[in-house]
Every structure is written in C-alpha cells, then in structure tokens.
Design an enzyme around this catalytic site. Structure first.
Site, PDB file in Angstrom:
ATOM      1  N   GLY A 124       1.085  -1.518  -0.410  1.00  0.00           N
ATOM      2  CA  GLY A 124       0.200  -0.210  -0.648  1.00  0.00           C
ATOM      3  C   GLY A 124       0.611   1.285  -0.151  1.00  0.00           C
ATOM      4  O   GLY A 124       0.436   2.595   0.506  1.00  0.00           O
ATOM      5  N   ALA A 125       2.449   1.297  -0.813  1.00  0.00           N
ATOM      6  CA  ALA A 125       2.720   2.585  -1.069  1.00  0.00           C
ATOM      7  C   ALA A 125       3.299   2.977   0.771  1.00  0.00           C
ATOM      8  O   ALA A 125       4.094   4.152   0.412  1.00  0.00           O
ATOM      9  CB  ALA A 125       2.538   3.605  -1.283  1.00  0.00           C
ATOM     10  N   SER A 211       4.179  -5.458  -3.251  1.00  0.00           N
ATOM     11  CA  SER A 211       4.486  -3.898  -3.067  1.00  0.00           C
ATOM     12  C   SER A 211       5.381  -3.893  -2.090  1.00  0.00           C
ATOM     13  O   SER A 211       6.523  -3.790  -1.802  1.00  0.00           O
ATOM     14  CB  SER A 211       3.063  -3.482  -3.343  1.00  0.00           C
ATOM     15  N   ALA A 212       4.966  -2.755  -1.326  1.00  0.00           N
ATOM     16  CA  ALA A 212       5.199  -2.112  -0.256  1.00  0.00           C
ATOM     17  C   ALA A 212       5.978  -3.336   0.343  1.00  0.00           C
ATOM     18  O   ALA A 212       6.968  -2.910   1.876  1.00  0.00           O
ATOM     19  CB  ALA A 212       5.054  -1.131   0.443  1.00  0.00           C
ATOM     20  N   ASP A 336       3.345  -4.957 -14.137  1.00  0.00           N
ATOM     21  CA  ASP A 336       2.973  -4.608 -12.964  1.00  0.00           C
ATOM     22  C   ASP A 336       2.752  -2.341 -12.897  1.00  0.00           C
ATOM     23  O   ASP A 336       2.727  -2.315 -12.261  1.00  0.00           O
ATOM     24  CB  ASP A 336       4.204  -4.259 -11.811  1.00  0.00           C
ATOM     25  N   HIS A 452      -0.144  -4.631 -11.608  1.00  0.00           N
ATOM     26  CA  HIS A 452      -0.036  -4.914 -10.125  1.00  0.00           C
ATOM     27  C   HIS A 452      -0.963  -4.748  -9.326  1.00  0.00           C
ATOM     28  O   HIS A 452      -1.804  -4.429  -9.573  1.00  0.00           O
ATOM     29  CB  HIS A 452       0.201  -3.202  -9.746  1.00  0.00           C
TER      30      HIS A 452
END
Length: 552
Positions: A124-125, A211-212, A336, A452
């Site tokens: 989630g960045a 991701s994150a 992605d 992504h």
C-alpha cells in the site's frame, strides 16, 4: 426414514463432539480463544483475529511489548488498521491502537503441531493498508483461510504503522523513521516466541508480502535485527532496491509536514511534531498524485524507509550478506507498471498515444544522451511503422522495468551472490495471467497482462472462496500459486510437497532461470535472463552516461 434421521443426527453429534481445536491458547500476554470453523469431515480450522503483539505505540517511537491482559482474550474480530489517510486522501480512518495480528491454523484428524508458518506483510505504498486487506461483502482480501487449508500451513497477517506516523524522518537521530518496519519486526519476533502454542514451528517461518509489503520483506531480510527469527522470504512485486522503497532525502518531506501543522523546521521541529494531533499529522502526509510524464508518480512516492544507522546500518544493496542463509523467492507481474503509467500517461488507456516521453523524466539526470539511449533501447523492436498498441505496451514496459522489474532482478543477483557463503536458495518468477478486466472496461485495454496486485486474488485463493466470480482457469493458476508458495514455505524448494505443473529451477547469476506463472503453464514456461537487454540498460548503460550539469 426415522432410522436414517437418527443416523444423521448421531453423525453430526459425533462430528461436533470430536471437533478438532486448539481450544484456549497460552501466549506471553495471556490466554487467547479463537473461533473454530468446520471445513469438512474431521477437517477444522482455528481462526484468531485481533491478538495484540505490541502496546499502543508512542508517537514516533519503537513499539513495545504488550503488557498483557487478565482472563481470556476472545480473538473473534479484526481490530482497526493503523491510522491512515483514506484512499482519496480527504480524511483519515483507523486508530493509533493498531498493533494486532491474525492467525489461521488448519487441523485434520488431530490437532496440528509443528506446522510451517507464513507471515504476511501487506502493501500500500507505505501509506495505506491493514492486516485484513480490502473488504468486499465480508470477504477480506487477506484472509489466510485458503492458503492455510490447501497448503497445510499456519498463516499470520499483521498490522503496522503507515504514512507519516509510520515513516516520517528528520534524517537524523531525533526522528530516525522506520517505525512501521520496527512494528513488522516486533510482530515477526512475537510469532517466533509464541507460535509453538498455536501448533507452529518457530524454526520454519516464512515472511511474504506484495508491493510495499514485498519491499518490507526485503528490508526484514537485510536488517541485522532479525537474525534467526525466520528462515525464508517471498517478495511479490517489490524489493528494497525499488526507486520508491527508500527515501534518500527524508528531511525535505519532514519539513513539508512540519510547515503544514504549524511546527518550526529548526531544532525544535521533532519536539513539536511529537506533540501534534495524530490526525493532523496524518492529513499532512498527503502525496501528490497529479502526475504527468514530466513528473511521474514513482518520483512522488516520498514515504518509505530511511537509512537510519540502526534498522539499516548501511544502504540496502550493501546488506545482502545478512540474508546469505535465508531462502528467497521473488518476482514481478509482467505489466506491474500499468497502474503507475496509466496515471502518468492516461493516453495508454485511450485510442491515441504519443511516443514514450516518460523516458525523458526517468533519464532526466543524463539529459538528451540518456533520453536518446533509452529510446533507442526500447524502440529497437518497433520496425518502421509501430502500431499504437505496440507503443502503449512499450510505455507500460518502461514503467514496469524502472519501477519494479529491474530492481527486483538486482535483488535476486545480490542474494544469489551472497548465498555463495551461506545456505540460502534463490528463485525468480514472472506472473503473466492476463487481467480479468482486459478489454471489458477502462482502464484495461484488450492487450493487458497482469497489472500491479493482480496476483493477490490468486495467491489468497479467491477463485476457490468466491467461485462464481472466476473461471476454471483462474482456479488452476490459484492452485499453482498456493502449491508453489506453500511448498517453498515448508521446504525452501517450491517443487517439493504439493503437485506443481512445472519444475521451478534455482536462480543463479550465470543461468538466471525463472518460472513464468499463469493458467497455461507447461515445460516451456521456464525462461532465462529475464528482459536482460533492459536490465543491462538501466544497470550498466545509463549509469555510465555522464550527468548533466544544470545551471542554478
């Protein structure tokens, strides 16, 4: 009929009476009770939601152990996610009291013991997310039930601080940052200390994330603070080397936040920030997403890890020796970058498209020479009259390579080299199952591959838990992923355990073999040297082009 009814009643009585369950579990904080659910004949699962692994964290402080509780904690419901912005960044949700985890424990004929453990770190960045994930009609994305049941492993999901409260840093020891990473580390340590009581093997823990969360997995591998706490690591679409993972100038963003909440930006800044309302601090951490080819979104993701001299004693690329004995499996989705380039250049999802001017921003420090070299590399297969579709795909490839694929490949190289002096194994993959919305609705054109986060629904078994929303081929790829992932967690080898369609070879820096994962897999889906021409460009060609000196 009466006799049949009696037999059925007796069967259900015996089945209920013999339900396999851990019952009340002893942890370091106190007694815990979960919910026992029946999945089939002599086939049950214990689910614990909302077990605290840390106390309410102090503002910009490392997490502390939970003081414990009296009586029996009924761990039946997810606890709030950590305080964060909503997705459109107009308000906040969540709580500062958020350091909780959830556990799924499968049982068959008897209560499970010594099961492998998989600990999930959400993505989630570093801005959004929670231990349960997105919720659609009560179906939470990060439910561990399908993985635990089909793979016969324990699944743990956890919460950690995000946004300004989790990652704000002044760039010095007064506000070092990485609080969300310390939360993750505290949860992993809690699992290591307590999971035996839940039937898990503390010597066989795998951390995995996307991701994150995937970059976080990499971070947790590299920090010296986790030595001996877990054995394997699995990263999906992220690594410590991604351009958005580490903020190399955290002071600038900290001063922007300070000014928004009326704090000074001198030596009194940290003290002021610590006394500021947490909601105000969270709202001050909004990101600029009005991106364009000249200011791509990837350059605006300024919340991330910092090199603090503690969690990270050095740059991540110099810490892979700490992971020499950790098995590492990592990969990327073939498109992605679509999520990001679609924001930077909305025309990739419409009818017309200009040449990939995104390259200009990504090679800005190298000036015209960098831009021309990049364009030559990416247009080399176009021919004389490239179609709009070809150009659009190239833009997505640029975004995918720069933002995800190339740094992930470099992490694989570094890990493989580190294992020469250790026992760890390295595996690489490319996920290519086409997006289910491709061609049906914007922003998904007909040529879409795996965007992504497309892999998450399959890895968490949604085609099985929500069968009406998927085709049989989706259940195939979901089954393949769960088998590979849980085999890896059990043995360090994704091929050993549940049946898999293709043997997955080890990755090394010479052969650089990888597995392509989708619903049509066969022996031809093992490849070598993934996008080597483009990896070589970003890692060797572009760095050797002289920097452009700009007049100030």
């Amino acid at each position: 009929m009466v006799v049949l009814g009696l037999l059925v009643a007796v069967f259900f009585f015996l089945e209920t009476a013999s339900a396999v369950s851990l019952g009340t579990v002893y942890t370091e904080g106190g007694l815990v009770e979960g919910k026992n659910i029946r999945l089939g004949y002599r086939h049950h699962m214990d689910v614990f939601k909302g077990i605290p692994f840390g106390d309410i964290p102090g503002r910009f402080e490392k997490p502390q152990r939970h003081p414990g509780w009296d009586g029996i904690l009924r761990a039946f419901e997810y606890m709030p996610r950590c305080l964060q912005l909503n997705l459109i960044m107009t308000d906040t949700r969540g709580s500062e009291d958020c350091l909780y985890l959830n556990i799924w424990v499968p049982h068959h004929r008897s209560v499970s013991t010594n099961l492998p453990v998989m600990v999930w770190l959400f993505g989630g960045a570093f801005m959004w997310g929670g231990s349960m994930g997105a919720n659609f009609l009560g179906n939470y994305l990060y439910s561990g039930q399908e993985i635990a049941d089909r793979g016969d492993v324990i699944v743990v999901t956890l919460g950690y601080r995000v946004g300004t409260l989790g990652f704000l840093s002044s760039g010095d020891s007064s506000l070092p940052g990485n609080y969300g990473l310390w939360d993750q580390q505290a949860a992993i340590a809690w699992v290591n200390r307590n999971i035996r009581s839940f039937g898990g093997d503390p010597d066989n823990i795998t951390i995995f994330g996307e991701s994150a969360g995937a970059a976080s997995v990499n971070f947790q591998m590299l920090t010296p603070h986790n030595k001996g706490l877990f054995r394997r690591a699995l990263s999906q679409s992220g690594s410590a080397l991604c351009p958005w993972a580490v903020n190399e100038n955290p002071r600038r963003f900290a001063e922007e936040v300070a000014l928004k909440v009326n704090c000074p930006i001198d030596d009194k800044m940290t003290a002021c920030l610590k006394m500021t309302d947490p909601v105000a601090l969270t709202m001050a951490g909004t990101l600029s997403i009005s991106s364009s080819p000249d200011s791509p979104l990837v350059h605006n993701l300024v919340i991330g890890a910092t090199i603090d001299g503690d969690f990270f004693p050095d740059e991540p690329s110099k810490l892979f020796h700490n992971a020499a004995d950790i098995d590492y499996l990592s990969g990327v989705n073939d498109m992605d970058g679509h999520l990001f380039t679609g924001l930077d250049m909305p025309s990739i999802n419409s009818h017309l498209m200009n040449t990939p001017v995104l390259l200009r921003a990504l090679t800005k420090e190298k000036g015209l020479a960098g831009m021309e070299s990049a364009f030559s590399t990416y247009s080399s297969t176009w021919g004389t009259k490239p179609s709009q579709e070809t150009i659009k795909k190239t833009v997505v490839e640029i975004g995918t390579d720069f933002t995800f694929l190339v740094p992930i490949q470099m992490s694989l190289y570094l890990h493989s080299n580190a294992t020469i002096s250790g026992t760890g194994r390295t595996y690489s993959y490319l996920f290519t199952e086409p997006n289910r919305m491709g061609g049906l609705t914007l922003p998904y054109p007909s040529w879409m591959g795996a965007d992504h986060a497309d892999d998450l629904q399959y890895m968490f078994g949604k085609p099985f838990s929500s069968p009406l929303g998927y085709w049989p081929r989706h259940r195939d790829v979901s089954g393949y992923m769960i088998a590979y992932w849980t085999n890896f967690a059990k043995t360090g080898d994704p091929n050993k355990g549940l049946d898999v369609p293709v043997t997955w070879p080890l990755f090394d820096t010479h052969s650089q073999q990888y597995l392509e994962i989708n619903s049509k897999m066969n022996r031809g889906f093992v490849g070598q040297k993934l996008r080597q021409r483009y990896v070589h460009f970003w890692e060797s060609v572009l760095p050797n082009i002289p920097l452009v000196k700009y007049d100030r």
